[in-house]
Design a protein around this motif. Structure first.
Motif, PDB file in Angstrom:
ATOM      1  N   UNK A 100      72.385  26.241  21.442  1.00  0.00           N
ATOM      2  CA  UNK A 100      72.726  24.824  21.429  1.00  0.00           C
ATOM      3  C   UNK A 100      72.678  24.225  22.830  1.00  0.00           C
TER       4      UNK A 100
ATOM      5  N   UNK B 232      70.470  25.140  25.054  1.00  0.00           N
ATOM      6  CA  UNK B 232      69.034  24.917  25.259  1.00  0.00           C
ATOM      7  C   UNK B 232      68.586  23.669  24.504  1.00  0.00           C
ATOM      8  N   UNK B 233      69.053  23.514  23.271  1.00  0.00           N
ATOM      9  CA  UNK B 233      68.666  22.327  22.500  1.00  0.00           C
ATOM     10  C   UNK B 233      69.209  21.051  23.131  1.00  0.00           C
TER      11      UNK B 233
ATOM     12  N   UNK C 198      69.370  20.523  26.216  1.00  0.00           N
ATOM     13  CA  UNK C 198      68.499  20.210  27.357  1.00  0.00           C
ATOM     14  C   UNK C 198      67.232  19.471  26.948  1.00  0.00           C
ATOM     15  N   UNK C 199      66.977  19.368  25.641  1.00  0.00           N
ATOM     16  CA  UNK C 199      65.794  18.628  25.167  1.00  0.00           C
ATOM     17  C   UNK C 199      65.858  17.178  25.626  1.00  0.00           C
TER      18      UNK C 199
ATOM     19  N   UNK D  75      65.154  16.662  29.401  1.00  0.00           N
ATOM     20  CA  UNK D  75      63.760  17.066  29.637  1.00  0.00           C
ATOM     21  C   UNK D  75      62.803  16.007  29.105  1.00  0.00           C
ATOM     22  N   UNK D  76      63.093  15.472  27.940  1.00  0.00           N
ATOM     23  CA  UNK D  76      62.296  14.393  27.341  1.00  0.00           C
ATOM     24  C   UNK D  76      62.269  13.179  28.260  1.00  0.00           C
TER      25      UNK D  76
ATOM     26  N   UNK E  55      67.323   7.955  22.741  1.00  0.00           N
ATOM     27  CA  UNK E  55      66.958   8.991  21.779  1.00  0.00           C
ATOM     28  C   UNK E  55      67.215  10.373  22.377  1.00  0.00           C
TER      29      UNK E  55
ATOM     30  N   UNK F 275      70.031  13.127  21.030  1.00  0.00           N
ATOM     31  CA  UNK F 275      69.758  14.495  20.600  1.00  0.00           C
ATOM     32  C   UNK F 275      70.646  15.479  21.361  1.00  0.00           C
TER      33      UNK F 275
ATOM     34  N   UNK G  22      73.408  18.105  19.763  1.00  0.00           N
ATOM     35  CA  UNK G  22      73.399  19.544  20.069  1.00  0.00           C
ATOM     36  C   UNK G  22      74.741  19.963  20.676  1.00  0.00           C
TER      37      UNK G  22
END
Lengths: 195, 53
Positions: free
Chosen positions: A53, A55-56, A58-59, A62-63, A80, A84, A88
């Motif tokens: 979670x 790592x998720x 960090x989406x 990073x996006x 957005x 996210x 997470x």
């Protein structure tokens, strides 16, 4: 549509905020690998779920960083991404709370070593709560904090690639720990790939 | 199952970083990874908590 307007102090703060988020979890994920390989403390299934979670989460940053690099970042994408990350973090916090409650009884030694008096799953819960507040703040002021597209630099590139290396390292680590089994044991004591 | 989840996460992030952009496929992989992790959480949450009200 490429968007490279002149950056403002707020947009720079927004971009560096995303980098700080990613760097912070790079530090935490590296710390997890340190506990595993330097201190020989095997991550349990709940520990791994919390790592996933993180790592998720960090989406989101990073996006935002990648969209800033391409010059396509908009306040909608900014929100957005952090939305996210917020989701997470919420799910990760539920795993951390279960982990804390499993060891909350008196005289329970907890799982693994403590850092500054708190176990790693407690620190994970704290990190998820911080992320939730951070994402909420960023989303509230997305119009001001959204990068303009000209903030990208080499430090962000290094930050991103450190994250990539940590992801790959975690992949090898879980392959070694789980081996050919479908699930990790509740209390792992060895690398099942090699036993 | 952890390996499957990590493969999905690794492919998703490496695809994003190497391509330099995020597509709908990456969002879909994120959702798939989320769902698989929740299933894994449910599979492991078999013991009752040592507390009572």
């Amino acid at each position: 549509m490429i968007n490279t307007k002149q950056s403002t102090l707020a947009s720079k703060l927004g971009f560096w905020g995303a980098n700080l988020f990613l760097f912070a979890y790079n530090f935490v994920l590296a710390g997890g690998l340190f506990f595993q390989f330097a201190l020989h403390e095997f991550p349990c299934p709940l520990c791994m779920i919390q790592r996933y979670f993180m790592m998720l989460a960090c989406f989101g940053p990073l996006y935002i960083i990648l969209a800033t690099k391409k010059g396509t970042i908009t306040p909608q994408k900014f929100m957005r991404g952090y939305g996210m990350s917020l989701l997470a973090a919420l799910l990760g916090a539920s795993a951390s709370i279960r982990h804390v409650l499993l060891h909350i009884a008196p005289n329970d030694p907890g799982y693994g070593s403590a850092v500054l008096g708190l176990h790693t799953y407690t620190w994970a819960l704290i990190s998820f709560i911080v992320v939730m507040f951070f994402c909420a703040f960023m989303m509230m002021f997305s119009k001001e904090l959204c990068p303009k597209g000209s903030e990208y630099n080499v430090i962000a590139t290094i930050n991103i690639w450190i994250f990539a290396v940590l992801i790959v390292a975690n992949l090898f680590a879980i392959i070694a720990e789980e081996g050919f089994h479908f699930l990790l044991p509740s209390d792992p004591t060895k690398y099942l790939l090699f036993s | 199952m952890d390996i499957i989840i990590m493969i999905i996460i690794t492919l998703m992030f490496l695809r994003m970083i190497i391509r330099g952009k995020v597509s709908k496929f990456d969002f879909t992989m994120w959702v798939v990874a989320c769902i698989l992790i929740l299933i894994l959480f449910k599979l492991h949450a078999t013991s009752t908590l040592p507390i009572s009200l």
